[in-house]
Design a protein around this motif. Structure first.
Motif, mmCIF file in Angstrom:
data_model
loop_
_atom_site.group_PDB
_atom_site.id
_atom_site.type_symbol
_atom_site.label_atom_id
_atom_site.label_comp_id
_atom_site.label_asym_id
_atom_site.label_seq_id
_atom_site.Cartn_x
_atom_site.Cartn_y
_atom_site.Cartn_z
ATOM 1 N N GLY A 1 -35.361 -66.640 25.160
ATOM 2 C CA GLY A 1 -34.162 -65.834 24.941
ATOM 3 C C GLY A 1 -34.444 -64.516 24.230
ATOM 4 O O GLY A 1 -33.587 -63.629 24.190
ATOM 5 N N GLU B 1 -36.435 -61.809 24.676
ATOM 6 C CA GLU B 1 -36.544 -60.497 25.313
ATOM 7 C C GLU B 1 -35.178 -59.826 25.456
ATOM 8 O O GLU B 1 -34.975 -58.683 25.044
ATOM 9 C CB GLU B 1 -37.197 -60.648 26.685
ATOM 10 N N GLN B 2 -34.244 -60.564 26.039
ATOM 11 C CA GLN B 2 -32.912 -60.015 26.254
ATOM 12 C C GLN B 2 -32.210 -59.741 24.923
ATOM 13 O O GLN B 2 -31.532 -58.727 24.746
ATOM 14 C CB GLN B 2 -32.106 -60.999 27.126
ATOM 15 N N ARG B 3 -32.414 -60.637 23.945
ATOM 16 C CA ARG B 3 -31.754 -60.474 22.660
ATOM 17 C C ARG B 3 -32.241 -59.223 21.937
ATOM 18 O O ARG B 3 -31.485 -58.553 21.243
ATOM 19 C CB ARG B 3 -31.963 -61.724 21.786
ATOM 20 N N TRP C 1 -33.019 -56.493 23.260
ATOM 21 C CA TRP C 1 -32.282 -55.379 23.842
ATOM 22 C C TRP C 1 -30.897 -55.279 23.209
ATOM 23 O O TRP C 1 -30.401 -54.180 22.910
ATOM 24 C CB TRP C 1 -32.180 -55.563 25.362
#
Lengths: 499, 499
Positions: A40, A42-44, A46
């Motif tokens: 989780g 990578e997206q977080r 961002w």
């Protein structure tokens, strides 16, 4: 409502919006360091970047500028006045950096941190060097945008310890350094040797956690406004005024990590939990500086947690959480063992006496870097030289040397001095406190309420209403003074090592 | 890049912003239901409200409208096409409600939920009644803004189960209800009585947690993209595509809560974890409807978890986590006991056979409310009447009756049917699956991979690319059909109760 009242209301709404972003960011940071599943992240990352950008936009908005201009000279209320000042400072500081450069810098920071991780794992400084060079250049550029009176490094110091200058540090740090190296030499020659082997054993995580909770409660940490979780690099974090969380790390083979780590982070958390509710939803509702924050954590960790009286009152309690250990270990031997002085490569593993020497190494190098007196390529070599000079040991590789800390990889120059400043502040606070209450008796009887109330009355409640040096002056009636720390350490270790 | 390509890129940036807000909201919701300290709640609620408003602003912005208009007829890519459609639907639906009314409604919702809590605690419907009346009025108004073909209630159903109409429900629900009440009557007359007393005992939380983790792993739940935590009202939540969390509740005196609850939420989580990465950062990257979501959780909970073959393959495993129990309990007796049918007041405590009857009570009442056929003040009385009619029991107070669920207090009318729809969908899926793979053997051997892969291939991967009825049609080659659920339950309970 009058015009000013209406304006203040609108201004408050803007502050509340800023706080909402800040709170979402803080929660995300806490989650990323304690709970998030691996995939989780990578997206977080961002999302954190996005929310930070939104906050930054509000802080530097025309809307903000409008409120500052309209309210600056017209508000009477002290909290409102300081709030506007704080907003103005943030506005001015951020507006001075061209948006495009700031964006590039944020990307560089993020890239550098991951390169630094790789470089550290491989103990290969050359991978990290070009990024560090860029980071130094950006920081020099920003320092020039921000401006300074005497030394370019002052402009960076300001971010972490407003009011403190290179000149002040260059007065107190060498004094501290010389006193400590002299003390270390004496200790090395002493025939008294604490025996840390008596501390070894297996300490189940569950018991360490229960003891950590118990100690936090005794310190007066409010679990209805916080919680304790496990992490890799312990920290405390204020998500909102009534949600201030502590994290710690359990090493089942060495209880010291969790015990002293929890007390340290608990000290940070007490600061954030006891800020006056009058500062609610203003940017003043947080610790005033890195240094003052560190004074609180180090006060609890060292001046209380590593104090002999503390163990007189808590050794039995501690043993009840480690039932198969220490049966034949005397309190004296235990106390000496947890206070063993031993030069080590890694800052965050250092004992309380050699710790400031690690800071000196970093301070001297980063000051020289920012002033252009040395090159990034000189760092590994100079680092090792200073380690030999101040601590008498040479790191076997850059992993245990110049690559150990994340700070520079994140572009944080001017941060390290806060650790040593905080330590000196803590010693000054302790000295004053001793004149105002029977500190040793409080510790010996486990009466921490009085200590916490003193800290709240003198420091915590103000949040950012006072600048760090203002607090030092108001509380101790003195300027920054390294003598108290030197005297505290000399006395303590003369006793432990029979110097 | 061409003009369309540029436009699509800008559109994607807007979608990413929306997703960032959604992700921050989801994380906050998870935290508020699992970790947050008590005193932090008030301020955090405000933050959720703020972030939701920001998301709502983007969804209904002129910027969004511009992209919809420009892209609607020009995009070829299927994912992009559906994305634009989804955005348009959200845009239109939200724009139809005047901003001022929406704001009032949000405040009413929040107020109503806290009043409802008080009313439930005091078992005093009269406290809640005026708020519920307002909520009904707002929902009728919104339904009229949104529009409908035949029945005003359709406009509300659309929010949770797009495509499903009152007419469809009025065809299948009575059939389901009649079959189930007949079955319940037969069961009540049966001399066979499972003995739930054999399930009692003390089950330490730690063991229940370890078993829950083990079962989730066997289901194929990816712990690198999720985690399991404790909560009061269990739920699963997709924070981002690679961070889908499960929560459960441990009752140390009754293991059924955690075992079946975890499998249920695990079913929801598998859906969110297995959506195609092609839908990343679009609003399509989530379950397509409440009903389809519930079909996944109920499929795993009931059709697998309460299946005899499941316990044939997992009873020994389960017993290893409850080492002091079930030594003398035969598999048959255990299986029958966990499938005991017994009318109960509380929906979420109902067995799998009487559960849909609880939904019928709610559906019939809320449909009549929205159509103006009954008054809010009639609810307590009518609720109890229907409970007697369908389940043969009368709630001792409104706490165990009309006040038990939060849905209406939050203004959620049209939501309840999803539970029964999901159950019917699940039975239809099971029937199709049985034709395509040896389902029973998969369950009996614990080969859940094949089952999960089938669900992913047929349902999960599509996210919102297909509407619920489209999925039913594509997968089962039929329309909504209650016969499969009735036949499944008849067969199972005829066997258990020797009917």
């Amino acid at each position: 409502m009058g015009n000013t009242a209406l304006l203040e209301k609108d201004f408050h709404n803007l502050l509340k919006e800023q706080n909402a972003y800040r709170e979402a960011i803080m929660l995300t940071v806490w989650d990323m360091r304690t709970k998030i599943p691996k995939k989780g992240v990578e997206q977080r990352s961002w999302v954190v970047g996005f929310l930070s950008e939104k906050l930054h936009q509000l802080e530097t908005s025309e809307r903000m500028k409008h409120f500052i201009d309209m309210l600056k000279d017209s508000v009477d209320d002290e909290v409102m006045k300081k709030t506007v000042e704080e907003c103005e400072e943030t506005y001015e500081r951020n507006r001075k950096i061209p948006a495009e450069e700031y964006k590039e810098y944020v990307m560089l920071q993020s890239k550098s941190e991951s390169i630094w991780q790789e470089a550290r794992e491989k103990a290969d400084f050359s991978l990290f060097q070009p990024y560090l060079e860029d980071l130094v250049e950006y920081n020099k550029k920003f320092a020039n945008y921000w401006g300074y009176d005497e030394n370019i490094y002052d402009a960076l110091l300001h971010e972490y310890e407003p009011g403190v200058t290179t000149k002040m540090l260059d007065k107190v740090f060498p004094e501290l350094r010389n006193s400590l190296t002299t003390l270390v030499e004496k200790i090395n020659q002493s025939k008294t040797k604490p025996d840390p082997a008596i501390l070894s054993g297996h300490f189940p995580k569950k018991n360490q956690e229960a003891f950590s909770v118990e100690i936090l409660k005794r310190m007066g940490y409010d679990f209805a406004s916080g919680r304790l979780d496990e992490t890799i690099h312990p920290f405390a974090i204020g998500i909102n005024m009534n949600d201030v969380r502590v994290t710690t790390r359990y090493d089942e083979e060495d209880f010291r990590m969790a015990v002293f780590g929890t007390i340290h982070e608990g000290g940070h958390a007490l600061y954030e939990q006891n800020i006056s509710q009058k500062l609610r939803s203003t940017p003043l509702a947080t610790g005033t500086s890195m240094g003052i924050h560190e004074s609180q954590s180090l006060f609890w960790e060292n001046f209380i947690g590593r104090n002999k009286s503390f163990w007189e009152s808590h050794y039995d309690l501690f043993k009840s959480y480690a039932p198969n250990h220490f049966g034949h270990v005397s309190l004296d031997n235990f106390y000496q063992a947890v206070n063993e002085v031993k030069a080590s490569f890694i800052r965050i593993e250092a004992d309380e006496l050699t710790y400031p020497l690690h800071i000196m190494v970093r301070y001297e190098l980063e000051k020289a870097l920012i002033n252009g007196d040395i090159h990034v390529s000189d760092l590994p070599h100079l680092w090792n030289e200073k380690m030999v000079d101040y601590l008498g040991i040479e790191p076997p590789s850059d992993r245990e040397g110049v690559l150990q800390d994340i700070h520079w990889a994140g572009g944080d120059f001017g941060y390290f001095p806060s650790y040593a400043l905080g330590y000196m502040y803590a010693a000054q606070f302790q000295h004053t406190m001793e004149n105002e209450l029977n500190l040793n008796e409080c510790i010996a009887t486990g009466n921490f309420d009085q200590i916490r109330q003193w800290l709240t009355a003198n420091i915590h409640q103000y949040g950012k209403m006072k600048k760090p040096l203002e607090i030092i002056k108001d509380v101790t009636n003195e300027q920054l003074n390294p003598d108290y720390l030197v005297s505290y350490l000399s006395k303590k270790y003369t006793d432990i090592y029979n110097l």
